[in-house]
Enzyme design. Sequence first.
Site, PDB file in Angstrom:
ATOM      1  N   ILE A  26      -2.720   1.898   8.202  1.00 38.62           N
ATOM      2  CA  ILE A  26      -2.125   2.421   6.969  1.00 38.62           C
ATOM      3  C   ILE A  26      -2.835   1.812   5.769  1.00 38.62           C
ATOM      4  O   ILE A  26      -3.147   2.480   4.790  1.00 38.62           O
ATOM      5  CB  ILE A  26      -0.619   2.078   6.906  1.00 38.62           C
ATOM      6  CG1 ILE A  26       0.137   2.746   8.051  1.00 38.62           C
ATOM      7  CG2 ILE A  26      -0.038   2.490   5.555  1.00 38.62           C
ATOM      8  CD1 ILE A  26       1.558   2.252   8.202  1.00 38.62           C
ATOM      9  N   THR A  39      -5.598  -1.756   4.689  1.00 32.07           N
ATOM     10  CA  THR A  39      -6.385  -2.912   5.118  1.00 32.07           C
ATOM     11  C   THR A  39      -6.594  -3.819   3.920  1.00 32.07           C
ATOM     12  O   THR A  39      -6.692  -3.354   2.774  1.00 32.07           O
ATOM     13  CB  THR A  39      -7.749  -2.489   5.682  1.00 32.07           C
ATOM     14  OG1 THR A  39      -8.464  -1.765   4.666  1.00 32.07           O
ATOM     15  CG2 THR A  39      -7.594  -1.598   6.898  1.00 32.07           C
ATOM     16  N   GLY A  40      -6.650  -5.102   4.162  1.00 34.63           N
ATOM     17  CA  GLY A  40      -6.855  -6.057   3.083  1.00 34.63           C
ATOM     18  C   GLY A  40      -7.369  -7.371   3.622  1.00 34.63           C
ATOM     19  O   GLY A  40      -7.490  -7.566   4.836  1.00 34.63           O
ATOM     20  N   GLU A  67      -5.853 -10.247   3.382  1.00 35.42           N
ATOM     21  CA  GLU A  67      -4.773 -11.048   3.947  1.00 35.42           C
ATOM     22  C   GLU A  67      -4.175 -10.426   5.207  1.00 35.42           C
ATOM     23  O   GLU A  67      -3.844 -11.133   6.154  1.00 35.42           O
ATOM     24  CB  GLU A  67      -3.650 -11.232   2.914  1.00 35.42           C
ATOM     25  CG  GLU A  67      -4.092 -11.808   1.584  1.00 35.42           C
ATOM     26  CD  GLU A  67      -4.573 -13.236   1.686  1.00 35.42           C
ATOM     27  OE1 GLU A  67      -4.180 -13.919   2.650  1.00 35.42           O
ATOM     28  OE2 GLU A  67      -5.353 -13.655   0.817  1.00 35.42           O
ATOM     29  N   LYS A  92       2.639  -4.955  10.496  1.00 34.01           N
ATOM     30  CA  LYS A  92       1.817  -5.746   9.564  1.00 34.01           C
ATOM     31  C   LYS A  92       1.268  -6.960  10.288  1.00 34.01           C
ATOM     32  O   LYS A  92       2.026  -7.756  10.855  1.00 34.01           O
ATOM     33  CB  LYS A  92       2.655  -6.183   8.358  1.00 34.01           C
ATOM     34  CG  LYS A  92       1.837  -6.888   7.274  1.00 34.01           C
ATOM     35  CD  LYS A  92       2.643  -7.080   6.003  1.00 34.01           C
ATOM     36  CE  LYS A  92       1.803  -7.605   4.857  1.00 34.01           C
ATOM     37  NZ  LYS A  92       2.575  -7.710   3.597  1.00 34.01           N
ATOM     38  N   ASP A 128       4.706 -11.327  -7.184  1.00 34.05           N
ATOM     39  CA  ASP A 128       3.424 -10.612  -7.171  1.00 34.05           C
ATOM     40  C   ASP A 128       3.672  -9.137  -7.456  1.00 34.05           C
ATOM     41  O   ASP A 128       3.058  -8.261  -6.851  1.00 34.05           O
ATOM     42  CB  ASP A 128       2.712 -10.783  -5.826  1.00 34.05           C
ATOM     43  CG  ASP A 128       1.281 -10.260  -5.855  1.00 34.05           C
ATOM     44  OD1 ASP A 128       0.662 -10.257  -6.946  1.00 34.05           O
ATOM     45  OD2 ASP A 128       0.767  -9.844  -4.805  1.00 34.05           O
ATOM     46  N   TYR A 153       0.614  -2.082  -7.786  1.00 30.21           N
ATOM     47  CA  TYR A 153       0.033  -2.044  -6.444  1.00 30.21           C
ATOM     48  C   TYR A 153       1.059  -2.371  -5.361  1.00 30.21           C
ATOM     49  O   TYR A 153       0.834  -2.072  -4.189  1.00 30.21           O
ATOM     50  CB  TYR A 153      -1.138  -3.025  -6.338  1.00 30.21           C
ATOM     51  CG  TYR A 153      -2.301  -2.651  -7.225  1.00 30.21           C
ATOM     52  CD1 TYR A 153      -3.293  -1.780  -6.782  1.00 30.21           C
ATOM     53  CD2 TYR A 153      -2.398  -3.148  -8.525  1.00 30.21           C
ATOM     54  CE1 TYR A 153      -4.361  -1.427  -7.595  1.00 30.21           C
ATOM     55  CE2 TYR A 153      -3.454  -2.794  -9.354  1.00 30.21           C
ATOM     56  CZ  TYR A 153      -4.431  -1.937  -8.882  1.00 30.21           C
ATOM     57  OH  TYR A 153      -5.473  -1.579  -9.694  1.00 30.21           O
ATOM     58  N   ASP A 193       5.486  -5.826   0.001  1.00 26.66           N
ATOM     59  CA  ASP A 193       4.657  -7.047   0.002  1.00 26.66           C
ATOM     60  C   ASP A 193       5.418  -8.225  -0.592  1.00 26.66           C
ATOM     61  O   ASP A 193       5.139  -8.687  -1.706  1.00 26.66           O
ATOM     62  CB  ASP A 193       3.353  -6.823  -0.764  1.00 26.66           C
ATOM     63  CG  ASP A 193       2.420  -5.875  -0.035  1.00 26.66           C
ATOM     64  OD1 ASP A 193       2.603  -5.681   1.185  1.00 26.66           O
ATOM     65  OD2 ASP A 193       1.512  -5.328  -0.673  1.00 26.66           O
TER      66      ASP A 193
END
Length: 265
Positions: free
Chosen positions: A58, A60-61, A63, A79, A191, A195, A207
């Site tokens: 879904i 990508t990053g 972390e 996740k 945070d 985004y 997140d």
Amino acid sequence: MGREDEYERFDREIEAMGVRIKDADAMKVRDDVFDDVTLMALYKLVHRKLISVIGGPISTGKEANVFYGEHDGRGIAIKIYRIQTANFRAMTGYLAGDRRFSSVRGTRKGIIFAWTKKEYSNLARAHDAGVPAPEPLAFDRNILLMEFLGEGEAPYPQIRNAEIEDYKGVYGEILGYVERLYREARLVHADLSEYNILYHEKPYLIDMGQAVTPDHPRAPAFLSRDIRNLNRYFSRYCDVPDENEVFRAITGRREPGIPGEGRQP
């Protein structure tokens, strides 16, 4: 045994347990995502019958990577925090000031396992307080299972990519979430930006691994930054109040970091 042989053995064992792998090639792209620790955690979650389908990515990053999955026909998000590349030093700072996790010490793996548990706990608090966020379902080591927010296998768009008619109303909704998160869930997102908000008929906060309790020493600064980020984004589309005014309304403090009269975190 080579990595490809290991993947094939894993696929066979998972499928023998009744799990369908929709996109096996996507799961094999990065060894730093599906390393031995992650494969073992995934195996345990499958063994607990918490996953019935494993699909493609879904998001990508650096972390974490998030994969689509299903549990008895219900869409779930899988996740996976990346042990090799996640910034565990930054994670340590958020954990150290949080009384729930201040005793966590040790290896990169230990920090990331604690972070996964922290996000599960934060999502549970938010969900219990009625803040629109993914419902957490389970976790093991560096893997978190949660409600999938999307249609079909496509996630809801980030708010920056969504079609919104009433920006002022949506801004007010999000501020209401931030206040409920602070006063009822006893959390600061830490945070929050365009985004980390999804939108489909209403906004959803996502997140939340870095979210801290209000007694964290940096909670006031984090909350102020969240408000500033929201004001920066929404000021392009509608009038927004002064960030210090918003901060006072949420916390009862006069300004970030300076306790005043009224509710204390």
